[in-house]
Design a protein around this motif. Structure first.
Motif, PDB file in Angstrom:
ATOM      1  N   GLY A 196      11.403  14.104 -10.946  1.00 20.93           N
ATOM      2  CA  GLY A 196      10.964  14.812 -11.952  1.00 20.93           C
ATOM      3  C   GLY A 196      10.907  16.383 -11.857  1.00 20.93           C
ATOM      4  O   GLY A 196      11.501  17.076 -12.528  1.00 20.93           O
ATOM      5  N   PHE A 197      10.576  16.956 -10.561  1.00 20.04           N
ATOM      6  CA  PHE A 197      10.932  18.043 -10.398  1.00 20.04           C
ATOM      7  C   PHE A 197      12.230  18.810 -10.284  1.00 20.04           C
ATOM      8  O   PHE A 197      12.540  19.426 -10.821  1.00 20.04           O
ATOM      9  N   VAL A 198      13.072  17.947  -9.864  1.00 18.88           N
ATOM     10  CA  VAL A 198      14.748  18.077  -9.421  1.00 18.88           C
ATOM     11  C   VAL A 198      15.078  18.252 -11.070  1.00 18.88           C
ATOM     12  O   VAL A 198      15.827  19.184 -11.496  1.00 18.88           O
ATOM     13  N   PHE A 199      14.769  17.371 -11.929  1.00 25.08           N
ATOM     14  CA  PHE A 199      15.056  17.097 -13.207  1.00 25.08           C
ATOM     15  C   PHE A 199      14.766  18.347 -14.086  1.00 25.08           C
ATOM     16  O   PHE A 199      15.592  18.933 -14.696  1.00 25.08           O
ATOM     17  N   PHE A 200      13.595  18.802 -13.811  1.00 24.10           N
ATOM     18  CA  PHE A 200      13.108  19.900 -14.621  1.00 24.10           C
ATOM     19  C   PHE A 200      13.494  21.295 -14.000  1.00 24.10           C
ATOM     20  O   PHE A 200      14.008  22.326 -14.950  1.00 24.10           O
ATOM     21  N   VAL A 201      13.583  21.285 -12.810  1.00 22.35           N
ATOM     22  CA  VAL A 201      14.227  22.593 -12.299  1.00 22.35           C
ATOM     23  C   VAL A 201      15.749  22.846 -12.527  1.00 22.35           C
ATOM     24  O   VAL A 201      16.413  23.698 -13.034  1.00 22.35           O
ATOM     25  N   ILE A 202      16.446  21.594 -12.209  1.00 24.54           N
ATOM     26  CA  ILE A 202      17.877  21.703 -12.488  1.00 24.54           C
ATOM     27  C   ILE A 202      18.423  21.474 -13.701  1.00 24.54           C
ATOM     28  O   ILE A 202      19.237  22.370 -14.360  1.00 24.54           O
ATOM     29  N   GLY A 203      17.758  20.197 -14.388  1.00 23.11           N
ATOM     30  CA  GLY A 203      18.279  19.947 -15.723  1.00 23.11           C
ATOM     31  C   GLY A 203      17.716  21.092 -16.716  1.00 23.11           C
ATOM     32  O   GLY A 203      18.544  21.143 -17.781  1.00 23.11           O
ATOM     33  N   LEU A 204      16.484  21.534 -16.615  1.00 22.19           N
ATOM     34  CA  LEU A 204      16.345  22.524 -17.733  1.00 22.19           C
ATOM     35  C   LEU A 204      16.374  23.989 -17.259  1.00 22.19           C
ATOM     36  O   LEU A 204      16.428  24.832 -18.204  1.00 22.19           O
ATOM     37  N   GLY A 205      16.549  24.093 -16.025  1.00 23.49           N
ATOM     38  CA  GLY A 205      16.631  25.682 -15.801  1.00 23.49           C
ATOM     39  C   GLY A 205      18.095  25.935 -15.313  1.00 23.49           C
ATOM     40  O   GLY A 205      18.585  27.045 -15.987  1.00 23.49           O
ATOM     41  N   MET A 206      18.772  25.090 -14.669  1.00 21.40           N
ATOM     42  CA  MET A 206      20.105  25.714 -14.156  1.00 21.40           C
ATOM     43  C   MET A 206      21.171  25.049 -14.989  1.00 21.40           C
ATOM     44  O   MET A 206      21.935  25.975 -15.290  1.00 21.40           O
ATOM     45  N   ASP A 251       0.875  -1.335  -0.053  1.00 27.50           N
ATOM     46  CA  ASP A 251      -0.040   0.026   0.043  1.00 27.50           C
ATOM     47  C   ASP A 251       0.943   1.282  -0.049  1.00 27.50           C
ATOM     48  O   ASP A 251       0.572   2.165  -0.662  1.00 27.50           O
ATOM     49  N   THR A 252       2.072   1.197   0.840  1.00 22.81           N
ATOM     50  CA  THR A 252       2.763   2.335   1.013  1.00 22.81           C
ATOM     51  C   THR A 252       3.753   2.602  -0.265  1.00 22.81           C
ATOM     52  O   THR A 252       4.244   3.579  -0.440  1.00 22.81           O
ATOM     53  N   TYR A 253       4.045   1.283  -0.806  1.00 27.22           N
ATOM     54  CA  TYR A 253       5.020   1.233  -1.826  1.00 27.22           C
ATOM     55  C   TYR A 253       4.807   2.216  -2.841  1.00 27.22           C
ATOM     56  O   TYR A 253       5.624   2.863  -3.626  1.00 27.22           O
ATOM     57  N   SER A 254       3.484   1.950  -3.484  1.00 26.27           N
ATOM     58  CA  SER A 254       3.327   2.739  -4.592  1.00 26.27           C
ATOM     59  C   SER A 254       3.294   4.016  -4.469  1.00 26.27           C
ATOM     60  O   SER A 254       3.451   5.045  -5.286  1.00 26.27           O
ATOM     61  N   SER A 255       2.757   4.563  -3.329  1.00 23.43           N
ATOM     62  CA  SER A 255       2.819   6.035  -2.907  1.00 23.43           C
ATOM     63  C   SER A 255       4.308   6.593  -2.764  1.00 23.43           C
ATOM     64  O   SER A 255       4.571   7.856  -3.241  1.00 23.43           O
ATOM     65  N   GLN A 256       5.199   5.825  -2.230  1.00 23.62           N
ATOM     66  CA  GLN A 256       6.451   6.048  -2.171  1.00 23.62           C
ATOM     67  C   GLN A 256       7.239   6.446  -3.552  1.00 23.62           C
ATOM     68  O   GLN A 256       7.941   7.295  -3.987  1.00 23.62           O
ATOM     69  N   ILE A 257       6.797   5.313  -4.431  1.00 22.58           N
ATOM     70  CA  ILE A 257       7.392   5.684  -5.834  1.00 22.58           C
ATOM     71  C   ILE A 257       6.986   6.759  -6.565  1.00 22.58           C
ATOM     72  O   ILE A 257       7.433   7.103  -7.272  1.00 22.58           O
ATOM     73  N   PHE A 258       5.633   6.935  -6.387  1.00 19.09           N
ATOM     74  CA  PHE A 258       4.984   8.264  -6.882  1.00 19.09           C
ATOM     75  C   PHE A 258       5.833   9.549  -6.565  1.00 19.09           C
ATOM     76  O   PHE A 258       6.066  10.066  -7.271  1.00 19.09           O
ATOM     77  N   TRP A 259       5.861   9.598  -5.196  1.00 19.23           N
ATOM     78  CA  TRP A 259       6.514  10.739  -4.786  1.00 19.23           C
ATOM     79  C   TRP A 259       7.907  10.866  -5.065  1.00 19.23           C
ATOM     80  O   TRP A 259       8.617  11.823  -5.497  1.00 19.23           O
ATOM     81  N   LEU A 260       8.683   9.597  -5.280  1.00 19.07           N
ATOM     82  CA  LEU A 260       9.991   9.733  -5.711  1.00 19.07           C
ATOM     83  C   LEU A 260       9.845  10.237  -6.968  1.00 19.07           C
ATOM     84  O   LEU A 260      10.899  10.774  -7.315  1.00 19.07           O
ATOM     85  N   LEU A 261       9.167   9.746  -7.830  1.00 19.67           N
ATOM     86  CA  LEU A 261       9.157   9.734  -9.407  1.00 19.67           C
ATOM     87  C   LEU A 261       8.590  11.480  -9.395  1.00 19.67           C
ATOM     88  O   LEU A 261       9.496  12.296 -10.176  1.00 19.67           O
ATOM     89  N   LEU A 262       7.929  11.763  -8.562  1.00 19.87           N
ATOM     90  CA  LEU A 262       7.462  13.190  -8.768  1.00 19.87           C
ATOM     91  C   LEU A 262       8.644  14.238  -8.311  1.00 19.87           C
ATOM     92  O   LEU A 262       8.805  15.361  -8.872  1.00 19.87           O
ATOM     93  N   THR A 263       9.406  13.688  -7.425  1.00 15.94           N
ATOM     94  CA  THR A 263      10.635  14.537  -6.633  1.00 15.94           C
ATOM     95  C   THR A 263      11.799  14.644  -7.846  1.00 15.94           C
ATOM     96  O   THR A 263      12.264  15.720  -8.059  1.00 15.94           O
TER      97      THR A 263
END
Length: 164
Positions: free
Chosen positions: A23-33, A9-21
């Motif tokens: 992805g956010f880091v990729f877009f902010v750092i990779g495409l911005g910085m 039950d918690t594993y899918s939620s953690q994977i989601f947040w992990l991917l979301l984090t």
């Protein structure tokens, strides 16, 4: 175990947040910085390359300026040596002319002095002959009691000076 049962039950939620984090880091750092950092690095590399090219060009201009300086220096030295040689030659000629003039003046003075010495010597010799002739005539008159003529006394003195 209840913790293991909750993993699904918690594993899918953690994977989601992990991917979301991520992805956010990729877009902010990779495409911005990253593009800004890469642009800064590229600009710095371009500036360094430009500065190196400018330094090479300045070095080449300095080499050309040094070569021109050496050529002008050699020409100046040659011209100075030629001027010096010309000045020495002109000075030597002027010295020779002055020396010849001084030599002629000294020679003239020597000749005049020799003439004065000869005249004085001749005058002294004439006076000596006259005094000697008078003395001889007086001696002959006292010793022999005979009066000798001036001419005979002079001839006797000249003969005695010629032998002596």
């Amino acid at each position: 175990m209840p913790q293991i049962a909750q993993i699904a039950d918690t594993y899918s939620s953690q994977i989601f947040w992990l991917l979301l984090t991520f992805g956010f880091v990729f877009f902010v750092i990779g495409l911005g910085m990253v593009p800004k950092v890469q642009g800064t690095a590229d600009a710095r590399d371009a500036k360094i390359t430009g500065d190196l090219d400018a330094a090479k060009a300045a070095f080449a201009r300095a080499d050309e300026a040094e070569a021109d300086y050496r050529v002008r220096d050699a020409q100046s030295r040659t011209a100075a040596q030629a001027t010096l040689a010309k000045a020495k030659s002109e000075t030597a000629k002027a010295s020779e002319v002055q020396l010849a003039a001084a030599d002629a003046e000294v020679s003239t003075k020597i000749n005049a002095a020799e003439a004065r010495i000869k005249a004085a010597s001749d005058a002294a010799l004439t006076q000596i002959e006259t005094v000697a002739a008078e003395a001889a005539r007086d001696m002959v008159a006292r010793i022999a009691g005979v009066e000798a003529s001036d001419e005979a006394a002079r001839n006797a003195v000249k003969a005695a000076l010629a032998h002596g």
